[in-house]
Design an enzyme around this catalytic site. Sequence first.
Site, PDB file in Angstrom:
ATOM      1  N   ARG A  70      -9.441   0.573   8.622  1.00  0.00           N
ATOM      2  CA  ARG A  70      -8.963  -0.760   8.964  1.00  0.00           C
ATOM      3  C   ARG A  70      -9.958  -1.533   9.812  1.00  0.00           C
ATOM      4  O   ARG A  70      -9.667  -2.662  10.222  1.00  0.00           O
ATOM      5  CB  ARG A  70      -7.648  -0.633   9.738  1.00  0.00           C
ATOM      6  CG  ARG A  70      -6.411  -0.928   8.882  1.00  0.00           C
ATOM      7  CD  ARG A  70      -5.202  -0.659   9.743  1.00  0.00           C
ATOM      8  NE  ARG A  70      -4.032  -1.383   9.357  1.00  0.00           N
ATOM      9  CZ  ARG A  70      -3.025  -0.855   8.652  1.00  0.00           C
ATOM     10  NH1 ARG A  70      -3.086   0.360   8.205  1.00  0.00           N
ATOM     11  NH2 ARG A  70      -1.961  -1.587   8.401  1.00  0.00           N
ATOM     12  N   ARG A  85       0.027  -9.053  13.304  1.00  0.00           N
ATOM     13  CA  ARG A  85      -0.571  -8.009  12.449  1.00  0.00           C
ATOM     14  C   ARG A  85      -1.467  -8.641  11.393  1.00  0.00           C
ATOM     15  O   ARG A  85      -2.529  -8.102  11.065  1.00  0.00           O
ATOM     16  CB  ARG A  85       0.538  -7.184  11.782  1.00  0.00           C
ATOM     17  CG  ARG A  85       1.268  -6.292  12.764  1.00  0.00           C
ATOM     18  CD  ARG A  85       2.589  -5.790  12.226  1.00  0.00           C
ATOM     19  NE  ARG A  85       2.433  -4.939  11.062  1.00  0.00           N
ATOM     20  CZ  ARG A  85       3.446  -4.547  10.285  1.00  0.00           C
ATOM     21  NH1 ARG A  85       4.684  -4.946  10.565  1.00  0.00           N
ATOM     22  NH2 ARG A  85       3.232  -3.779   9.253  1.00  0.00           N
ATOM     23  N   LYS A  92       0.839  -1.212   0.000  1.00  0.00           N
ATOM     24  CA  LYS A  92       0.000   0.000   0.000  1.00  0.00           C
ATOM     25  C   LYS A  92       0.875   1.263   0.000  1.00  0.00           C
ATOM     26  O   LYS A  92       0.664   2.167  -0.817  1.00  0.00           O
ATOM     27  CB  LYS A  92      -0.933   0.014   1.230  1.00  0.00           C
ATOM     28  CG  LYS A  92      -1.857  -1.197   1.322  1.00  0.00           C
ATOM     29  CD  LYS A  92      -2.783  -1.123   2.523  1.00  0.00           C
ATOM     30  CE  LYS A  92      -2.102  -1.146   3.871  1.00  0.00           C
ATOM     31  NZ  LYS A  92      -1.469  -2.444   4.240  1.00  0.00           N
ATOM     32  N   ARG A 119      11.694  -0.077  11.966  1.00  0.00           N
ATOM     33  CA  ARG A 119      10.321  -0.143  12.500  1.00  0.00           C
ATOM     34  C   ARG A 119      10.191  -1.301  13.471  1.00  0.00           C
ATOM     35  O   ARG A 119      10.457  -2.451  13.116  1.00  0.00           O
ATOM     36  CB  ARG A 119       9.321  -0.297  11.341  1.00  0.00           C
ATOM     37  CG  ARG A 119       8.929   1.034  10.760  1.00  0.00           C
ATOM     38  CD  ARG A 119       7.966   0.884   9.626  1.00  0.00           C
ATOM     39  NE  ARG A 119       6.758   0.142   9.951  1.00  0.00           N
ATOM     40  CZ  ARG A 119       5.700   0.089   9.158  1.00  0.00           C
ATOM     41  NH1 ARG A 119       5.708   0.751   8.009  1.00  0.00           N
ATOM     42  NH2 ARG A 119       4.645  -0.614   9.507  1.00  0.00           N
TER      43      ARG A 119
HETATM   44  P1  B4P Z   1       4.630  -1.445   2.110  1.00  0.00           P
HETATM   45  O1  B4P Z   1       4.114  -0.864   0.866  1.00  0.00           O
HETATM   46  O2  B4P Z   1       5.517  -0.545   2.890  1.00  0.00           O
HETATM   47  O3  B4P Z   1       3.549  -2.004   3.100  1.00  0.00           O
HETATM   48  P2  B4P Z   1       2.102  -1.536   3.570  1.00  0.00           P
HETATM   49  O4  B4P Z   1       1.112  -2.309   2.798  1.00  0.00           O
HETATM   50  O5  B4P Z   1       2.005  -0.042   3.481  1.00  0.00           O
HETATM   51  O6  B4P Z   1       2.085  -2.017   5.062  1.00  0.00           O
HETATM   52  P3  B4P Z   1       1.880  -1.706   6.603  1.00  0.00           P
HETATM   53  O7  B4P Z   1       0.669  -2.458   7.036  1.00  0.00           O
HETATM   54  O8  B4P Z   1       3.172  -2.047   7.252  1.00  0.00           O
HETATM   55  O9  B4P Z   1       1.639  -0.221   6.909  1.00  0.00           O
HETATM   56  P4  B4P Z   1       0.952   0.783   7.906  1.00  0.00           P
HETATM   57  O10 B4P Z   1       1.987   1.819   8.056  1.00  0.00           O
HETATM   58  O11 B4P Z   1      -0.349   1.148   7.287  1.00  0.00           O
HETATM   59  O12 B4P Z   1       5.438  -2.736   1.707  1.00  0.00           O
HETATM   60  C1  B4P Z   1       6.120  -3.552   2.633  1.00  0.00           C
HETATM   61  C2  B4P Z   1       7.456  -4.026   2.064  1.00  0.00           C
HETATM   62  O13 B4P Z   1       7.252  -4.760   0.859  1.00  0.00           O
HETATM   63  C3  B4P Z   1       8.387  -2.875   1.697  1.00  0.00           C
HETATM   64  O14 B4P Z   1       9.681  -3.217   2.158  1.00  0.00           O
HETATM   65  C4  B4P Z   1       8.366  -2.838   0.176  1.00  0.00           C
HETATM   66  O15 B4P Z   1       9.588  -2.394  -0.375  1.00  0.00           O
HETATM   67  C5  B4P Z   1       8.087  -4.281  -0.184  1.00  0.00           C
HETATM   68  N1  B4P Z   1       7.331  -4.411  -1.430  1.00  0.00           N
HETATM   69  C6  B4P Z   1       6.283  -3.641  -1.830  1.00  0.00           C
HETATM   70  N2  B4P Z   1       5.832  -4.060  -3.040  1.00  0.00           N
HETATM   71  C7  B4P Z   1       6.597  -5.144  -3.384  1.00  0.00           C
HETATM   72  C8  B4P Z   1       6.615  -6.007  -4.523  1.00  0.00           C
HETATM   73  N3  B4P Z   1       5.772  -5.889  -5.548  1.00  0.00           N
HETATM   74  N4  B4P Z   1       7.511  -7.034  -4.537  1.00  0.00           N
HETATM   75  C9  B4P Z   1       8.386  -7.189  -3.502  1.00  0.00           C
HETATM   76  N5  B4P Z   1       8.436  -6.376  -2.420  1.00  0.00           N
HETATM   77  C10 B4P Z   1       7.556  -5.365  -2.361  1.00  0.00           C
HETATM   78  O16 B4P Z   1       0.604   0.123   9.338  1.00  0.00           O
HETATM   79  C11 B4P Z   1       1.485  -0.026  10.437  1.00  0.00           C
HETATM   80  C12 B4P Z   1       0.752  -0.145  11.772  1.00  0.00           C
HETATM   81  O17 B4P Z   1       0.109   1.123  12.108  1.00  0.00           O
HETATM   82  C13 B4P Z   1      -0.419  -1.147  11.880  1.00  0.00           C
HETATM   83  O18 B4P Z   1       0.017  -2.458  12.162  1.00  0.00           O
HETATM   84  C14 B4P Z   1      -1.283  -0.539  13.032  1.00  0.00           C
HETATM   85  O19 B4P Z   1      -0.770  -0.869  14.294  1.00  0.00           O
HETATM   86  C15 B4P Z   1      -1.120   0.953  12.847  1.00  0.00           C
HETATM   87  N6  B4P Z   1      -2.244   1.525  12.046  1.00  0.00           N
HETATM   88  C16 B4P Z   1      -2.110   2.130  10.819  1.00  0.00           C
HETATM   89  N7  B4P Z   1      -3.305   2.538  10.361  1.00  0.00           N
HETATM   90  C17 B4P Z   1      -4.230   2.188  11.301  1.00  0.00           C
HETATM   91  C18 B4P Z   1      -5.655   2.322  11.381  1.00  0.00           C
HETATM   92  N8  B4P Z   1      -6.360   2.885  10.398  1.00  0.00           N
HETATM   93  N9  B4P Z   1      -6.291   1.853  12.481  1.00  0.00           N
HETATM   94  C19 B4P Z   1      -5.603   1.281  13.473  1.00  0.00           C
HETATM   95  N10 B4P Z   1      -4.243   1.114  13.459  1.00  0.00           N
HETATM   96  C20 B4P Z   1      -3.556   1.561  12.378  1.00  0.00           C
END
Ligand code: B4P
Length: 191
Positions: A89, A146, A14, A134
Site C-alpha cells: 500500500r 481512507r 479486493k 468494522r
Molecule cells: P471489499 O472487497 O471488502 O473491499 P476491499 O477492497 O477489500 O477494501 P478495504 O480497503 O476495506 O480492505 P482492507 O481490509 O485491505 O468490498 C467492500 C464492500 O463492497 C463489501 O461490502 C462488498 O460486499 C461490496 N462489493 C464488492 N464488490 C462489489 C460490487 N461489484 N458491486 C457492489 N458491491 C460490491 O483495509 C482496511 C484497513 O487496514 C486500511 O484502511 C488500513 O488502515 C489497514 N491496512 C491494510 N493493509 C495495510 C497495509 N498494507 N499497510 C498499511 N495499512 C494497511
Amino acid sequence: MINIILFGPPGSGKGTQSEKLIEKYSFKHISTGDLLRSEIAAKTALGIEAKSFMDKGQLVPDEVVIGMISSVLDANPHAKGFLFDGFPRTKAQSEALDKLLANKHTEINIVLALHVNEDELVKRLLNRGLTSGRSDDVNEEIIRARIIEYENKTMPVADYYNQFNKVVTIKGEGTIEEIFSSLCKEIDKKF
Ligand code: B4P
C-alpha cells in the site's frame, strides 16, 4: 510460482474478488487487512498499535506490515503462488516485497488494478458498515480519510509497478461475477 497483487482503493472489491480467485486458482491468500484485524481481535501489542491507525482511516506503519508479510512468506515455503490483497500500500512496501520475493527467487508477475469511482466506494463501505462491525466503515469522514490515504500513499504503488509494465486496469463496477470474469481473463492470458 505465480504472484499476483490485487490493487485498488478501499471498497473496490479486493477482499470480495480474492475469495473467488483463491477458490479457483488455489493461491495462498495474503490480506494485510485480515491479518491486522486478527491481531486486533487477539489483542496483541501489534493489534493494539494497528487499531489506533485503522480507526482513524490511516495506514498502519510500513515496518509493522512488512514484518507481518515476511513471516507469512516464510511460513508458506511450498505455496504455488501468492495473491496479495491490500498489500503493498506504499512504495516502501512495494520495494520491500520485491526484495523478499527476490530472496525466494521469485517476483510479482501481474498487478490487477480495480477501478471504481469514489461515490460508489463510499456507498459500498457505508453499506458494509451497517453489518460488518468494522470501526473504519461506520462513518463517511473516516471512509473519505481512507480514500485520501489511498490517493496520497497507495497510488504511487501503481506507478512503481507500471515502470515494469506489470499493471493491468480492470473495471471494478458491475456485478461481482462480471468483475471476476474480467480478472480471470487477465490471469489466464498471462499464464
Ligand atoms: P471489499 O472487497 O471488502 O473491499 P476491499 O477492497 O477489500 O477494501 P478495504 O480497503 O476495506 O480492505 P482492507 O481490509 O485491505 O468490498 C467492500 C464492500 O463492497 C463489501 O461490502 C462488498 O460486499 C461490496 N462489493 C464488492 N464488490 C462489489 C460490487 N461489484 N458491486 C457492489 N458491491 C460490491 O483495509 C482496511 C484497513 O487496514 C486500511 O484502511 C488500513 O488502515 C489497514 N491496512 C491494510 N493493509 C495495510 C497495509 N498494507 N499497510 C498499511 N495499512 C494497511
